[in-house]
Design a protein around this motif. Structure first.
Motif, PDB file in Angstrom:
ATOM      1  N   LEU A  18      16.574  31.375  28.851  1.00  0.00           N
ATOM      2  CA  LEU A  18      17.050  32.255  29.830  1.00  0.00           C
ATOM      3  C   LEU A  18      18.519  31.741  30.071  1.00  0.00           C
ATOM      4  CD1 LEU A  18      14.002  33.078  31.991  1.00  0.00           C
ATOM      5  CD2 LEU A  18      15.436  34.595  30.688  1.00  0.00           C
ATOM      6  N   ALA A  19      18.522  30.593  30.382  1.00  0.00           N
ATOM      7  CA  ALA A  19      19.698  29.744  30.659  1.00  0.00           C
ATOM      8  C   ALA A  19      21.057  30.111  29.524  1.00  0.00           C
ATOM      9  CB  ALA A  19      19.710  28.144  30.952  1.00  0.00           C
ATOM     10  N   GLN A  20      20.417  29.869  28.117  1.00  0.00           N
ATOM     11  CA  GLN A  20      21.365  30.276  27.169  1.00  0.00           C
ATOM     12  C   GLN A  20      21.820  31.742  27.199  1.00  0.00           C
ATOM     13  OE1 GLN A  20      22.631  27.978  25.072  1.00  0.00           O
ATOM     14  NE2 GLN A  20      23.937  29.447  24.067  1.00  0.00           N
ATOM     15  N   VAL A  21      20.995  32.575  27.544  1.00  0.00           N
ATOM     16  CA  VAL A  21      21.101  33.891  27.370  1.00  0.00           C
ATOM     17  C   VAL A  21      22.219  34.058  28.535  1.00  0.00           C
ATOM     18  CG1 VAL A  21      20.451  36.287  27.929  1.00  0.00           C
ATOM     19  CG2 VAL A  21      19.416  34.870  26.203  1.00  0.00           C
ATOM     20  N   ALA A  22      21.873  33.760  29.886  1.00  0.00           N
ATOM     21  CA  ALA A  22      22.799  33.781  30.959  1.00  0.00           C
ATOM     22  C   ALA A  22      24.325  33.286  30.722  1.00  0.00           C
ATOM     23  CB  ALA A  22      22.202  33.170  32.078  1.00  0.00           C
ATOM     24  N   GLU A  24      25.573  32.816  27.657  1.00  0.00           N
ATOM     25  CA  GLU A  24      26.586  33.852  26.708  1.00  0.00           C
ATOM     26  C   GLU A  24      26.998  35.025  27.552  1.00  0.00           C
ATOM     27  OE1 GLU A  24      23.758  34.632  23.500  1.00  0.00           O
ATOM     28  OE2 GLU A  24      23.732  32.209  22.885  1.00  0.00           O
ATOM     29  N   SER A  25      26.226  35.607  28.324  1.00  0.00           N
ATOM     30  CA  SER A  25      26.397  36.906  29.082  1.00  0.00           C
ATOM     31  C   SER A  25      27.831  36.538  30.122  1.00  0.00           C
ATOM     32  CB  SER A  25      25.257  37.295  29.823  1.00  0.00           C
ATOM     33  OG  SER A  25      25.848  38.414  30.649  1.00  0.00           O
ATOM     34  N   VAL A  26      27.700  35.379  30.531  1.00  0.00           N
ATOM     35  CA  VAL A  26      28.762  35.302  31.537  1.00  0.00           C
ATOM     36  C   VAL A  26      30.092  35.083  30.807  1.00  0.00           C
ATOM     37  CG1 VAL A  26      29.647  33.524  33.284  1.00  0.00           C
ATOM     38  CG2 VAL A  26      27.393  34.467  33.206  1.00  0.00           C
ATOM     39  N   ARG A  27      29.947  34.162  29.550  1.00  0.00           N
ATOM     40  CA  ARG A  27      31.155  34.149  28.696  1.00  0.00           C
ATOM     41  C   ARG A  27      31.577  35.325  28.236  1.00  0.00           C
ATOM     42  NH1 ARG A  27      28.246  29.549  25.650  1.00  0.00           N
ATOM     43  NH2 ARG A  27      28.737  27.673  27.005  1.00  0.00           N
ATOM     44  N   ALA A  28      30.773  36.345  27.698  1.00  0.00           N
ATOM     45  CA  ALA A  28      31.332  37.610  27.240  1.00  0.00           C
ATOM     46  C   ALA A  28      32.025  38.325  28.303  1.00  0.00           C
ATOM     47  CB  ALA A  28      30.201  38.367  26.641  1.00  0.00           C
ATOM     48  N   GLU A  29      31.423  38.435  29.775  1.00  0.00           N
ATOM     49  CA  GLU A  29      32.126  38.988  30.766  1.00  0.00           C
ATOM     50  C   GLU A  29      33.544  38.286  30.990  1.00  0.00           C
ATOM     51  OE1 GLU A  29      32.566  41.929  33.448  1.00  0.00           O
ATOM     52  OE2 GLU A  29      30.828  41.769  32.120  1.00  0.00           O
ATOM     53  N   LEU A  30      33.587  36.938  31.065  1.00  0.00           N
ATOM     54  CA  LEU A  30      34.922  36.340  31.199  1.00  0.00           C
ATOM     55  C   LEU A  30      35.758  36.613  30.434  1.00  0.00           C
ATOM     56  CD1 LEU A  30      33.551  32.855  32.854  1.00  0.00           C
ATOM     57  CD2 LEU A  30      34.780  35.017  34.005  1.00  0.00           C
TER      58      LEU A  30
END
Length: 148
Positions: A18-22, A24-30
């Protein structure tokens, strides 16, 4: 006991995933937001460069128009003075005025602080039911009707 350890291992594994998915999601958004900001910055830079060249063309046109009636050196000098005056006016308009410099009048100070300034902090905290005295008697007004 072994089953409990297995469940703890699964919980830890799930939390890591879950931490890894979060992340990656934040990186993609940034990355997406940064890409939009870079594009906007490039457009502003292009706009500034075009405005600079437009200003140079206007200055050249003014100089050439003055050159019709005056010698070339006088036309260039007048154009330079006009550009310097414009530069000074724009710089003056862009600078914020220091507090107290604009409109220096000898009127009584207002009860409100100027925008952007921090009001003074009292040395002792106010107590309930007592009024704090004003520092300037000229601004001390009694809110009751008939009293001033």
């Amino acid at each position: 006991m072994q089953r409990l350890e297995h469940l703890q291992h699964l919980d830890k594994h799930l939390a890591d995933e879950l931490a890894q998915v979060a992340r990656e999601s934040v990186r993609a958004e940034l990355r997406e937001q940064t890409r939009g900001q870079w594009r906007k910055a490039a457009l502003y830079a292009g706009s500034g460069a075009a405005a600079l060249y437009a200003g140079a063309a206007v200055a050249l046109a003014v100089g050439l128009a003055l050159d019709l009636a005056l010698p070339g050196w006088a036309a260039a000098l007048i154009t330079a003075v006009l550009l310097a005056a414009l530069s000074f006016a724009l710089r003056t308009a862009a600078r914020p005025t220091p507090p107290g410099a604009a409109g220096t009048s000898h009127a009584a100070p207002s009860a409100r602080p100027a925008p952007g300034t921090v009001p003074p902090v009292p040395s002792t905290p106010p107590t309930a039911g007592t009024a704090t005295p004003h520092p300037d008697p000229a601004t001390d007004h009694d809110p009751r009707p008939g009293h001033s």
